[in-house]
Write a protein that holds these residues in place. Structure first.
Motif, PDB file in Angstrom:
ATOM      1  N   LEU A   6       0.857  -1.170   0.000  1.00 25.24           N
ATOM      2  CA  LEU A   6       0.000   0.000   0.000  1.00 25.24           C
ATOM      3  C   LEU A   6       0.897   1.224   0.000  1.00 25.24           C
ATOM      4  CD1 LEU A   6      -2.522  -1.088   2.770  1.00 25.24           C
ATOM      5  CD2 LEU A   6      -2.934  -1.055   0.310  1.00 25.24           C
ATOM      6  N   LEU A   7       0.453   2.289  -0.614  1.00 26.80           N
ATOM      7  CA  LEU A   7       1.197   3.539  -0.639  1.00 26.80           C
ATOM      8  C   LEU A   7       0.450   4.531   0.243  1.00 26.80           C
ATOM      9  CD1 LEU A   7       3.626   4.925  -2.016  1.00 26.80           C
ATOM     10  CD2 LEU A   7       2.017   5.748  -3.730  1.00 26.80           C
ATOM     11  N   VAL A   8       1.163   5.148   1.185  1.00 29.44           N
ATOM     12  CA  VAL A   8       0.563   6.137   2.078  1.00 29.44           C
ATOM     13  C   VAL A   8       1.100   7.510   1.689  1.00 29.44           C
ATOM     14  CG1 VAL A   8       0.337   6.941   4.467  1.00 29.44           C
ATOM     15  CG2 VAL A   8       0.293   4.492   3.957  1.00 29.44           C
ATOM     16  N   THR A   9       0.171   8.384   1.304  1.00 34.42           N
ATOM     17  CA  THR A   9       0.547   9.733   0.889  1.00 34.42           C
ATOM     18  C   THR A   9       0.295  10.769   1.980  1.00 34.42           C
ATOM     19  OG1 THR A   9      -1.622   9.989  -0.142  1.00 34.42           O
ATOM     20  CG2 THR A   9       0.192   9.270  -1.563  1.00 34.42           C
ATOM     21  N   ASP A  10      -0.592  10.478   2.907  1.00 31.86           N
ATOM     22  CA  ASP A  10      -0.894  11.399   4.008  1.00 31.86           C
ATOM     23  C   ASP A  10       0.028  11.083   5.180  1.00 31.86           C
ATOM     24  OD1 ASP A  10      -1.965  13.173   5.789  1.00 31.86           O
ATOM     25  OD2 ASP A  10      -3.912  12.176   5.955  1.00 31.86           O
ATOM     26  N   VAL A  11       1.296  11.346   4.973  1.00 30.96           N
ATOM     27  CA  VAL A  11       2.311  10.938   5.942  1.00 30.96           C
ATOM     28  C   VAL A  11       2.215  11.732   7.239  1.00 30.96           C
ATOM     29  CG1 VAL A  11       4.789  10.542   6.274  1.00 30.96           C
ATOM     30  CG2 VAL A  11       3.778  10.265   4.016  1.00 30.96           C
ATOM     31  N   GLU A  12       1.654  12.946   7.182  1.00 34.21           N
ATOM     32  CA  GLU A  12       1.498  13.726   8.413  1.00 34.21           C
ATOM     33  C   GLU A  12       0.620  12.994   9.429  1.00 34.21           C
ATOM     34  OE1 GLU A  12       1.149  17.560   5.662  1.00 34.21           O
ATOM     35  OE2 GLU A  12       0.687  15.462   5.280  1.00 34.21           O
ATOM     36  N   ASN A  13      -0.291  12.176   8.953  1.00 40.84           N
ATOM     37  CA  ASN A  13      -1.200  11.423   9.813  1.00 40.84           C
ATOM     38  C   ASN A  13      -0.863   9.932   9.800  1.00 40.84           C
ATOM     39  OD1 ASN A  13      -2.908  13.682  10.569  1.00 40.84           O
ATOM     40  ND2 ASN A  13      -3.466  13.708   8.412  1.00 40.84           N
ATOM     41  N   LEU A  14       0.406   9.635   9.654  1.00 37.80           N
ATOM     42  CA  LEU A  14       0.856   8.255   9.495  1.00 37.80           C
ATOM     43  C   LEU A  14       0.448   7.355  10.659  1.00 37.80           C
ATOM     44  CD1 LEU A  14       2.392   6.326   7.654  1.00 37.80           C
ATOM     45  CD2 LEU A  14       4.488   6.979   8.845  1.00 37.80           C
ATOM     46  N   GLY A  15       0.550   7.836  11.869  1.00 44.31           N
ATOM     47  CA  GLY A  15       0.207   7.015  13.031  1.00 44.31           C
ATOM     48  C   GLY A  15      -1.228   6.528  12.987  1.00 44.31           C
ATOM     49  N   ASP A  16      -2.159   7.429  12.697  1.00 46.97           N
ATOM     50  CA  ASP A  16      -3.569   7.052  12.613  1.00 46.97           C
ATOM     51  C   ASP A  16      -3.817   6.096  11.453  1.00 46.97           C
ATOM     52  OD1 ASP A  16      -4.228   8.628  14.789  1.00 46.97           O
ATOM     53  OD2 ASP A  16      -4.777  10.355  13.552  1.00 46.97           O
ATOM     54  N   ILE A  17      -3.217   6.378  10.315  1.00 47.24           N
ATOM     55  CA  ILE A  17      -3.407   5.529   9.139  1.00 47.24           C
ATOM     56  C   ILE A  17      -2.872   4.130   9.407  1.00 47.24           C
ATOM     57  CG2 ILE A  17      -2.669   5.175   6.744  1.00 47.24           C
ATOM     58  CD1 ILE A  17      -2.860   8.253   6.432  1.00 47.24           C
ATOM     59  N   ILE A  18      -1.691   4.039   9.994  1.00 48.58           N
ATOM     60  CA  ILE A  18      -1.102   2.732  10.270  1.00 48.58           C
ATOM     61  C   ILE A  18      -1.935   1.970  11.298  1.00 48.58           C
ATOM     62  CG2 ILE A  18       0.918   1.534  11.217  1.00 48.58           C
ATOM     63  CD1 ILE A  18       1.183   2.618   8.302  1.00 48.58           C
ATOM     64  N   ALA A  19      -2.483   2.652  12.276  1.00 44.56           N
ATOM     65  CA  ALA A  19      -3.334   1.982  13.263  1.00 44.56           C
ATOM     66  C   ALA A  19      -4.541   1.335  12.583  1.00 44.56           C
ATOM     67  CB  ALA A  19      -3.790   2.971  14.335  1.00 44.56           C
ATOM     68  N   HIS A  20      -5.187   2.056  11.672  1.00 46.96           N
ATOM     69  CA  HIS A  20      -6.320   1.497  10.926  1.00 46.96           C
ATOM     70  C   HIS A  20      -5.877   0.330  10.046  1.00 46.96           C
ATOM     71  CE1 HIS A  20      -8.279   5.416  11.834  1.00 46.96           C
ATOM     72  NE2 HIS A  20      -9.357   4.656  11.869  1.00 46.96           N
ATOM     73  N   LEU A  21      -4.756   0.513   9.346  1.00 43.15           N
ATOM     74  CA  LEU A  21      -4.282  -0.543   8.450  1.00 43.15           C
ATOM     75  C   LEU A  21      -3.845  -1.783   9.225  1.00 43.15           C
ATOM     76  CD1 LEU A  21      -2.214   1.542   5.870  1.00 43.15           C
ATOM     77  CD2 LEU A  21      -4.451   0.462   5.502  1.00 43.15           C
ATOM     78  N   ARG A  22      -3.180  -1.583  10.351  1.00 40.07           N
ATOM     79  CA  ARG A  22      -2.702  -2.711  11.153  1.00 40.07           C
ATOM     80  C   ARG A  22      -3.878  -3.547  11.672  1.00 40.07           C
ATOM     81  NH1 ARG A  22       1.383  -0.349  13.991  1.00 40.07           N
ATOM     82  NH2 ARG A  22       2.911  -1.234  12.601  1.00 40.07           N
ATOM     83  N   ALA A  23      -4.923  -2.888  12.141  1.00 37.98           N
ATOM     84  CA  ALA A  23      -6.099  -3.607  12.639  1.00 37.98           C
ATOM     85  C   ALA A  23      -6.793  -4.358  11.500  1.00 37.98           C
ATOM     86  CB  ALA A  23      -7.066  -2.632  13.298  1.00 37.98           C
ATOM     87  N   ALA A  24      -6.938  -3.708  10.357  1.00 39.13           N
ATOM     88  CA  ALA A  24      -7.581  -4.353   9.213  1.00 39.13           C
ATOM     89  C   ALA A  24      -6.738  -5.509   8.692  1.00 39.13           C
ATOM     90  CB  ALA A  24      -7.838  -3.333   8.107  1.00 39.13           C
ATOM     91  N   ALA A  25      -5.426  -5.357   8.695  1.00 32.35           N
ATOM     92  CA  ALA A  25      -4.530  -6.427   8.237  1.00 32.35           C
ATOM     93  C   ALA A  25      -4.630  -7.635   9.165  1.00 32.35           C
ATOM     94  CB  ALA A  25      -3.089  -5.925   8.160  1.00 32.35           C
ATOM     95  N   ALA A  26      -4.697  -7.390  10.453  1.00 30.86           N
ATOM     96  CA  ALA A  26      -4.822  -8.490  11.415  1.00 30.86           C
ATOM     97  C   ALA A  26      -6.120  -9.257  11.193  1.00 30.86           C
ATOM     98  CB  ALA A  26      -4.751  -7.956  12.838  1.00 30.86           C
ATOM     99  N   ASP A  27      -7.175  -8.559  10.815  1.00 30.74           N
ATOM    100  CA  ASP A  27      -8.470  -9.211  10.560  1.00 30.74           C
ATOM    101  C   ASP A  27      -8.394 -10.229   9.432  1.00 30.74           C
ATOM    102  OD1 ASP A  27      -9.676  -7.782  12.569  1.00 30.74           O
ATOM    103  OD2 ASP A  27     -10.698  -6.376  11.219  1.00 30.74           O
ATOM    104  N   VAL A  28      -7.511  -9.988   8.457  1.00 34.83           N
ATOM    105  CA  VAL A  28      -7.396 -10.907   7.314  1.00 34.83           C
ATOM    106  C   VAL A  28      -6.121 -11.749   7.378  1.00 34.83           C
ATOM    107  CG1 VAL A  28      -8.869  -9.533   5.798  1.00 34.83           C
ATOM    108  CG2 VAL A  28      -6.397  -9.129   5.808  1.00 34.83           C
ATOM    109  N   GLY A  29      -5.467 -11.771   8.540  1.00 28.10           N
ATOM    110  CA  GLY A  29      -4.303 -12.628   8.734  1.00 28.10           C
ATOM    111  C   GLY A  29      -3.019 -12.126   8.111  1.00 28.10           C
ATOM    112  N   CYS A  30      -2.855 -10.805   8.110  1.00 27.44           N
ATOM    113  CA  CYS A  30      -1.640 -10.205   7.533  1.00 27.44           C
ATOM    114  C   CYS A  30      -0.903  -9.379   8.583  1.00 27.44           C
ATOM    115  CB  CYS A  30      -1.996  -9.270   6.384  1.00 27.44           C
ATOM    116  SG  CYS A  30      -2.725 -10.064   4.969  1.00 27.44           S
ATOM    117  N   GLY A  31       0.376  -9.225   8.357  1.00 28.77           N
ATOM    118  CA  GLY A  31       1.187  -8.300   9.121  1.00 28.77           C
ATOM    119  C   GLY A  31       1.621  -7.187   8.191  1.00 28.77           C
TER     120      GLY A  31
END
Length: 106
Positions: A6-31
């Motif tokens: 995935l490409l993240v362009t809103d780097v100023e809000n990286l922490g929030d974006i990664i938190a959402h992505l990490r939770a969604a990735a865990a739901d489908v068995g990804c790191g």
């Protein structure tokens, strides 16, 4: 192992974006791993601060990539499913699927 990026362009809000992505990735068995476009691991807080400074200087922040990887042998990565899951959790932009970097390793 299957990977996708995935490409993240809103780097100023990286922490929030990664938190959402990490939770969604865990739901489908990804790191996931946050990396620079060159492939180096990224400190999320430093990247966000650097992006804020870039904006103050009227420069475009440099995007980062999020490498998704399977946690189970033989499983596949569905980057679109991770992104949909993150959006369902409240992600409102700033990330997209990077089709170019999708690979399958054996």
């Amino acid at each position: 192992m299957t990977t996708a990026t995935l490409l993240v362009t809103d780097v100023e809000n990286l922490g929030d974006i990664i938190a959402h992505l990490r939770a969604a990735a865990a739901d489908v068995g990804c790191g996931l791993t946050v990396r620079s476009l060159a492939g180096d691991e990224v400190d999320e807080a430093r990247a966000a601060e650097s992006a804020r400074r870039d904006r103050e200087r009227k420069r475009l922040p440099i995007p980062v990539r999020v490498d998704l990887h399977t946690l189970a042998e033989g499983a596949t990565v569905d980057a679109e499913a991770v992104l949909r899951g993150a959006r369902a959790r409240g992600l409102r932009g700033g990330a997209t699927v990077d089709e170019v970097r999708r690979t399958t390793k054996r």
